[in-house]
Design a protein around this motif. Sequence first.
Motif, PDB file in Angstrom:
ATOM      1  N   GLN A 102       0.819  -1.208   0.000  1.00  0.00           N
ATOM      2  CA  GLN A 102       0.000   0.000   0.000  1.00  0.00           C
ATOM      3  C   GLN A 102       0.854   1.261   0.000  1.00  0.00           C
ATOM      4  O   GLN A 102       0.448   2.304  -0.522  1.00  0.00           O
ATOM      5  CB  GLN A 102      -0.963   0.021   1.199  1.00  0.00           C
ATOM      6  N   ALA A 105       1.997   1.738  -3.591  1.00  0.00           N
ATOM      7  CA  ALA A 105       0.874   2.312  -4.340  1.00  0.00           C
ATOM      8  C   ALA A 105       0.745   3.804  -4.063  1.00  0.00           C
ATOM      9  O   ALA A 105       0.460   4.594  -4.972  1.00  0.00           O
ATOM     10  CB  ALA A 105      -0.419   1.585  -3.984  1.00  0.00           C
ATOM     11  N   ALA A 106       0.952   4.206  -2.809  1.00  0.00           N
ATOM     12  CA  ALA A 106       0.861   5.624  -2.461  1.00  0.00           C
ATOM     13  C   ALA A 106       1.967   6.423  -3.132  1.00  0.00           C
ATOM     14  O   ALA A 106       1.741   7.538  -3.628  1.00  0.00           O
ATOM     15  CB  ALA A 106       0.927   5.789  -0.945  1.00  0.00           C
ATOM     16  N   ARG A 109       0.972   6.916  -6.717  1.00  0.00           N
ATOM     17  CA  ARG A 109      -0.010   7.993  -6.925  1.00  0.00           C
ATOM     18  C   ARG A 109       0.673   9.358  -6.882  1.00  0.00           C
ATOM     19  O   ARG A 109       0.346  10.256  -7.662  1.00  0.00           O
ATOM     20  CB  ARG A 109      -1.116   7.903  -5.876  1.00  0.00           C
ATOM     21  N   ALA A 112       2.505   9.839 -10.171  1.00  0.00           N
ATOM     22  CA  ALA A 112       1.575  10.165 -11.259  1.00  0.00           C
ATOM     23  C   ALA A 112       1.163  11.628 -11.194  1.00  0.00           C
ATOM     24  O   ALA A 112       1.022  12.297 -12.234  1.00  0.00           O
ATOM     25  CB  ALA A 112       0.355   9.251 -11.189  1.00  0.00           C
ATOM     26  N   ALA A 113       0.970  12.135  -9.989  1.00  0.00           N
ATOM     27  CA  ALA A 113       0.597  13.547  -9.839  1.00  0.00           C
ATOM     28  C   ALA A 113       1.732  14.462 -10.279  1.00  0.00           C
ATOM     29  O   ALA A 113       1.518  15.458 -10.976  1.00  0.00           O
ATOM     30  CB  ALA A 113       0.213  13.827  -8.387  1.00  0.00           C
ATOM     31  N   THR A 145      -3.067  19.890  -7.989  1.00  0.00           N
ATOM     32  CA  THR A 145      -3.219  18.427  -8.018  1.00  0.00           C
ATOM     33  C   THR A 145      -3.605  17.857  -6.664  1.00  0.00           C
ATOM     34  O   THR A 145      -3.833  16.661  -6.538  1.00  0.00           O
ATOM     35  CB  THR A 145      -1.907  17.739  -8.452  1.00  0.00           C
ATOM     36  N   TRP A 187       2.085  13.937  -1.431  1.00  0.00           N
ATOM     37  CA  TRP A 187       0.657  13.701  -1.592  1.00  0.00           C
ATOM     38  C   TRP A 187       0.258  12.587  -0.630  1.00  0.00           C
ATOM     39  O   TRP A 187       0.871  11.505  -0.640  1.00  0.00           O
ATOM     40  CB  TRP A 187       0.330  13.264  -3.014  1.00  0.00           C
ATOM     41  N   ASP A 188      -0.731  12.856   0.214  1.00  0.00           N
ATOM     42  CA  ASP A 188      -1.211  11.848   1.182  1.00  0.00           C
ATOM     43  C   ASP A 188      -0.056  11.225   1.965  1.00  0.00           C
ATOM     44  O   ASP A 188      -0.014  10.022   2.217  1.00  0.00           O
ATOM     45  CB  ASP A 188      -2.008  10.748   0.469  1.00  0.00           C
ATOM     46  N   SER A 318       6.790   6.757 -12.680  1.00  0.00           N
ATOM     47  CA  SER A 318       6.564   8.024 -13.388  1.00  0.00           C
ATOM     48  C   SER A 318       6.798   7.768 -14.871  1.00  0.00           C
ATOM     49  O   SER A 318       7.919   7.478 -15.272  1.00  0.00           O
ATOM     50  CB  SER A 318       7.498   9.120 -12.869  1.00  0.00           C
TER      51      SER A 318
END
Length: 329
Positions: A102, A105-106, A109, A112-113, A145, A187-188, A318
């Motif tokens: 996880q 995965a974070a 993300r 990707a941003a 974003t 991000w997060d 990326s």
Amino acid sequence: MTPRTRLEAVRAAMADAEIDALVLRPSPDFRFLGGRDGAFLVVTMDAAAETADPAELVPAGARRVGVDPEMRVRELFGLAIEAELVPATSVLGPLRLAKEPQEVAAVGRAAAAADAVLGQAGELAWFGATERSMALRLRMLLLETGCEEVLSARVAAGEHTASPGHRPGDRVINPGDALLVSVCGRWDGYCAEVGRVFAVAEPPEDFEAMYSVVLAAHAAALGALGRASSAAGVAAEVAGAVTDVIDGSGYGRFAGPHAGRGIGLGHDEGPRLWPGDETALAEGTTLCLEPAIYVPDLFGARVADVVACTGTGPLVLSGASHALRVLDR
């Protein structure tokens, strides 16, 4: 790994290092152990709690206390703990190297941003703008974003591309300039950095030949990561693959200081991809792969990608093209 099993692993490492308590401030280590809103997080063999006064929770008679590497000097003096203070990194660093699915995965993300921001960057009007004004535009795009913290937005033009630590200034961007553009944010809770190379109107003379070496070094690093994934390789082997390519091209003395670094909850964490780092690249390790060449007073090129080590080889998180983009405005 559940929060409970993560704490169990931390306490086992604390016992091995003969550390009686950890005192963490808001930082990547703090977030790794579930810290949220407290001024400090204190972890002992019996408890883990956030507090404004860590001295109250450190056990009486503690002999060694691990402190957050991001602790400020005034915070260290304010601890009022009569114990040997050592970096908490010795305990937490190895545990943070291999990310859980996880977490990967974070990081993906976040990558990707960051990718999306650089995709939009190619559509901006660069002619006649300054490095500083374009860096500000990138910061705004990052925030749009959902980026919760902008860590850097770098723009270097012309001869400034030859300076690894260049900060955007008042230099005007003109036709014929090479551009190095990179963004890094959180991000997060997780970080990503992506960097690409542009040219304004037309590339400088000999720039494309030099840039092709950087791309070859990037490909060699990915190949070495693939071999490391299947044979318990180490960070230095990836650095060596990059060095071999750049040295073989004749640009060896202009190579960047390292081939990459770990990235995750922090934007600059272990391992470091340079000679001598024997850190194993285990499955789940996430890296910012960033081979570079900097030719003083002329130009430089750096490609930065976020890559995850998997059981079947490297996974580039990326995905923006590495092709040299020539900007027409």
